[in-house]
Design an enzyme around this catalytic site. Structure first.
Site, PDB file in Angstrom:
ATOM      1  N   HIS A 171      -2.927  14.103  -8.741  1.00 57.61           N
ATOM      2  CA  HIS A 171      -1.994  14.978  -8.018  1.00 57.61           C
ATOM      3  C   HIS A 171      -2.754  16.002  -7.178  1.00 57.61           C
ATOM      4  O   HIS A 171      -3.810  16.495  -7.582  1.00 57.61           O
ATOM      5  CB  HIS A 171      -1.008  15.666  -8.969  1.00 57.61           C
ATOM      6  CG  HIS A 171      -1.610  16.633  -9.944  1.00 57.61           C
ATOM      7  ND1 HIS A 171      -1.888  17.940  -9.623  1.00 57.61           N
ATOM      8  CD2 HIS A 171      -1.957  16.495 -11.242  1.00 57.61           C
ATOM      9  CE1 HIS A 171      -2.387  18.563 -10.679  1.00 57.61           C
ATOM     10  NE2 HIS A 171      -2.449  17.700 -11.680  1.00 57.61           N
ATOM     11  N   ASP A 183      -1.356  18.912  -5.897  1.00 57.74           N
ATOM     12  CA  ASP A 183      -0.853  20.288  -5.956  1.00 57.74           C
ATOM     13  C   ASP A 183      -1.559  21.072  -7.051  1.00 57.74           C
ATOM     14  O   ASP A 183      -2.184  20.501  -7.955  1.00 57.74           O
ATOM     15  CB  ASP A 183       0.661  20.318  -6.166  1.00 57.74           C
ATOM     16  CG  ASP A 183       1.093  19.685  -7.485  1.00 57.74           C
ATOM     17  OD1 ASP A 183       0.513  18.649  -7.865  1.00 57.74           O
ATOM     18  OD2 ASP A 183       2.013  20.219  -8.145  1.00 57.74           O
ATOM     19  N   ASP A 195      -8.011  21.167 -12.131  1.00 61.23           N
ATOM     20  CA  ASP A 195      -6.690  20.540 -12.210  1.00 61.23           C
ATOM     21  C   ASP A 195      -6.067  20.415 -10.822  1.00 61.23           C
ATOM     22  O   ASP A 195      -5.303  21.266 -10.402  1.00 61.23           O
ATOM     23  CB  ASP A 195      -5.797  21.376 -13.131  1.00 61.23           C
ATOM     24  CG  ASP A 195      -4.566  20.635 -13.589  1.00 61.23           C
ATOM     25  OD1 ASP A 195      -4.449  19.429 -13.324  1.00 61.23           O
ATOM     26  OD2 ASP A 195      -3.696  21.262 -14.210  1.00 61.23           O
ATOM     27  N   GLU A 224       3.232  17.847  -9.158  1.00 63.79           N
ATOM     28  CA  GLU A 224       3.028  17.572 -10.583  1.00 63.79           C
ATOM     29  C   GLU A 224       3.192  18.816 -11.433  1.00 63.79           C
ATOM     30  O   GLU A 224       3.571  18.727 -12.602  1.00 63.79           O
ATOM     31  CB  GLU A 224       1.627  16.973 -10.795  1.00 63.79           C
ATOM     32  CG  GLU A 224       1.384  16.396 -12.179  1.00 63.79           C
ATOM     33  CD  GLU A 224       0.856  17.399 -13.198  1.00 63.79           C
ATOM     34  OE1 GLU A 224       0.839  17.090 -14.399  1.00 63.79           O
ATOM     35  OE2 GLU A 224       0.452  18.511 -12.778  1.00 63.79           O
ATOM     36  N   GLU A 225       2.894  19.986 -10.852  1.00 66.12           N
ATOM     37  CA  GLU A 225       2.842  21.221 -11.638  1.00 66.12           C
ATOM     38  C   GLU A 225       4.198  21.915 -11.785  1.00 66.12           C
ATOM     39  O   GLU A 225       4.271  23.019 -12.318  1.00 66.12           O
ATOM     40  CB  GLU A 225       1.846  22.206 -11.007  1.00 66.12           C
ATOM     41  CG  GLU A 225       0.405  21.700 -10.929  1.00 66.12           C
ATOM     42  CD  GLU A 225      -0.276  21.619 -12.291  1.00 66.12           C
ATOM     43  OE1 GLU A 225       0.397  21.850 -13.305  1.00 66.12           O
ATOM     44  OE2 GLU A 225      -1.476  21.318 -12.329  1.00 66.12           O
ATOM     45  N   GLU A 257      -6.800  13.164 -14.445  1.00 71.31           N
ATOM     46  CA  GLU A 257      -6.643  14.474 -15.078  1.00 71.31           C
ATOM     47  C   GLU A 257      -7.961  14.914 -15.720  1.00 71.31           C
ATOM     48  O   GLU A 257      -8.743  14.079 -16.176  1.00 71.31           O
ATOM     49  CB  GLU A 257      -5.553  14.423 -16.154  1.00 71.31           C
ATOM     50  CG  GLU A 257      -4.140  14.390 -15.621  1.00 71.31           C
ATOM     51  CD  GLU A 257      -3.637  15.754 -15.156  1.00 71.31           C
ATOM     52  OE1 GLU A 257      -4.383  16.750 -15.273  1.00 71.31           O
ATOM     53  OE2 GLU A 257      -2.495  15.812 -14.662  1.00 71.31           O
ATOM     54  N   HIS A 297      -5.531  25.622 -14.989  1.00 70.49           N
ATOM     55  CA  HIS A 297      -4.628  26.758 -14.751  1.00 70.49           C
ATOM     56  C   HIS A 297      -5.299  28.106 -15.009  1.00 70.49           C
ATOM     57  O   HIS A 297      -4.655  29.148 -14.867  1.00 70.49           O
ATOM     58  CB  HIS A 297      -3.342  26.664 -15.586  1.00 70.49           C
ATOM     59  CG  HIS A 297      -2.545  25.421 -15.338  1.00 70.49           C
ATOM     60  ND1 HIS A 297      -1.304  25.216 -15.906  1.00 70.49           N
ATOM     61  CD2 HIS A 297      -2.793  24.318 -14.604  1.00 70.49           C
ATOM     62  CE1 HIS A 297      -0.832  24.036 -15.530  1.00 70.49           C
ATOM     63  NE2 HIS A 297      -1.740  23.475 -14.731  1.00 70.49           N
TER      64      HIS A 297
END
Length: 360
Positions: free
Chosen positions: A71, A73, A102, A132-133, A161, A336
């Site tokens: 992903h 984003d 991430d 995705e987030e 991931e 994150h």
């Protein structure tokens, strides 16, 4: 004009370039434009765009196909762009900044290999997807699974991931439930007239405190479960006996259990209470018994595969009948994190592992 990406550069430099194109969920268009622009001229790839998801496919007539996805984003910024090269306490080089873990390092490796590998040993479907987030309903891979499932058809899949450059098989399932108690309001000066709903949560909390989560072996990997209160609410005012309270429970369950079985387990544990399921996602079995998976493990080498405890989009592939694993640069603990950072050695290690496998 889209941002210009240079795929002749190293995967480390590509990581930095795409991280510096800010793409917080909902703002992926600029990065999607850049990826589409750099891949479209490549004659060995068929490039398809769906919203801000980019799919690039080889069509070499190989007898097996794999999907490799990531992903594009990120979670919101917090003064952590542009990226910087730094030296960690142990002397190793890291790339610091939002998205490095991430999961734009994984996306960069995929871009580099999509450019370099004109004739891989299997047909490859490369996917870079959006949203995705945020809400599951917006997830770009989920959208493709619903509306263009033929694009995700494969014998095996890899999700980039962050996994510390180690293979992590499958993932735990995730369930959230609201468990409510009810009573009767009264003035707190005459509490005996009422019935305190908050007090009635005590048996729920006692059940959670006494619960012994399982460790379950699934296809050779040990998945640790967890059942916890993650929130509690109730109360009206400082002089009123409350007539309703709620305990918010999160259950992380091994992929040996189906989503329906997980729901049944929660309802059995809290029989007699009002239980509302507010979020439910099935897990994914490791998929390591698939022949392509075994070839992949052998090519990557290193430590034995380990389980993925958190939920990831490998579960979407599992639901489509495609065995899938997680394999990407970056330690999950930095996902994150405002101090998000990836060891550059892990970027090159993941690139090397995938390259060995795709050219064997």
């Amino acid at each position: 004009m889209p941002e210009q990406l240079d795929l002749t550069a190293s995967s480390i430099d590509i990581t930095r370039a795409i991280c510096d194109i800010e793409s917080v969920s909902g703002n992926e268009q600029a990065l999607a434009d850049a990826i589409e622009a750099v891949l479209t001229p490549l004659s060995h790839l068929e490039v398809i765009r769906d919203g801000d998801a980019i799919v690039a496919r080889t069509n070499l007539g190989r007898d097996r196909r794999v999907v490799i996805a990531g992903h594009i984003d990120t979670v919101p910024l917090n003064d952590n762009l542009p990226t910087e090269f730094r030296t960690a306490e142990d002397g190793t080089e890291i790339l610091w900044g939002r998205g490095t873990v991430d999961m734009k390092a994984g996306c960069a490796v995929q871009l580099k290999l999509a450019y370099d590998l004109v004739e891989p040993s299997v047909d490859v479907t490369w996917v870079w997807y959006d949203h995705e987030e945020v809400s599951d309903l917006l997830n770009g891979l989920g959208r493709l699974a619903r509306t263009r499932p033929e694009l995700l058809a494969a014998d095996f899949a890899i999700l980039g991931e962050p996994s510390g450059a180690q293979i992590e098989g499958g993932c735990n399932g995730n369930l959230r439930a609201e468990i409510r108690t009810f009573g009767k309001r009264s003035h707190s000066a005459r509490s005996w007239i009422g019935d305190n709903a908050i007090h009635k949560t005590a048996p729920i909390l006692a059940t959670l405190a006494a619960y012994e989560p399982r460790t379950v072996t699934v296809d050779g990997l040990e998945y640790r479960e967890g059942l916890n209160a993650v929130g509690i609410s109730g109360g009206i005012a400082g002089n009123i006996i409350p007539d309703e309270a709620m305990v918010h429970v999160n259950y992380r369950f091994a992929p040996s259990r189906s989503a329906d079985e997980a729901v049944a387990h929660i309802r059995e544990l809290f029989d007699g209470y009002e239980v509302t399921i507010v979020d439910l996602a099935a897990g994914a079995r490791p998929g390591l018994d698939a022949p392509l998976a075994q070839d992949f493990v052998a090519a990557v080498g290193g430590p034995e595969p380990r389980p993925k405890y958190g939920w990831t989009d490998v579960a979407r592939f599992s639901a489509l009948g495609v065995p899938a694993v997680n394999y990407g640069p970056g330690e999950p603990v930095f996902a994150h994190h405002d101090d998000e950072q990836v060891p550059v050695a892990q970027i090159t290690a993941v690139e090397a592992g995938l390259r060995r496998w795709l050219t064997a």
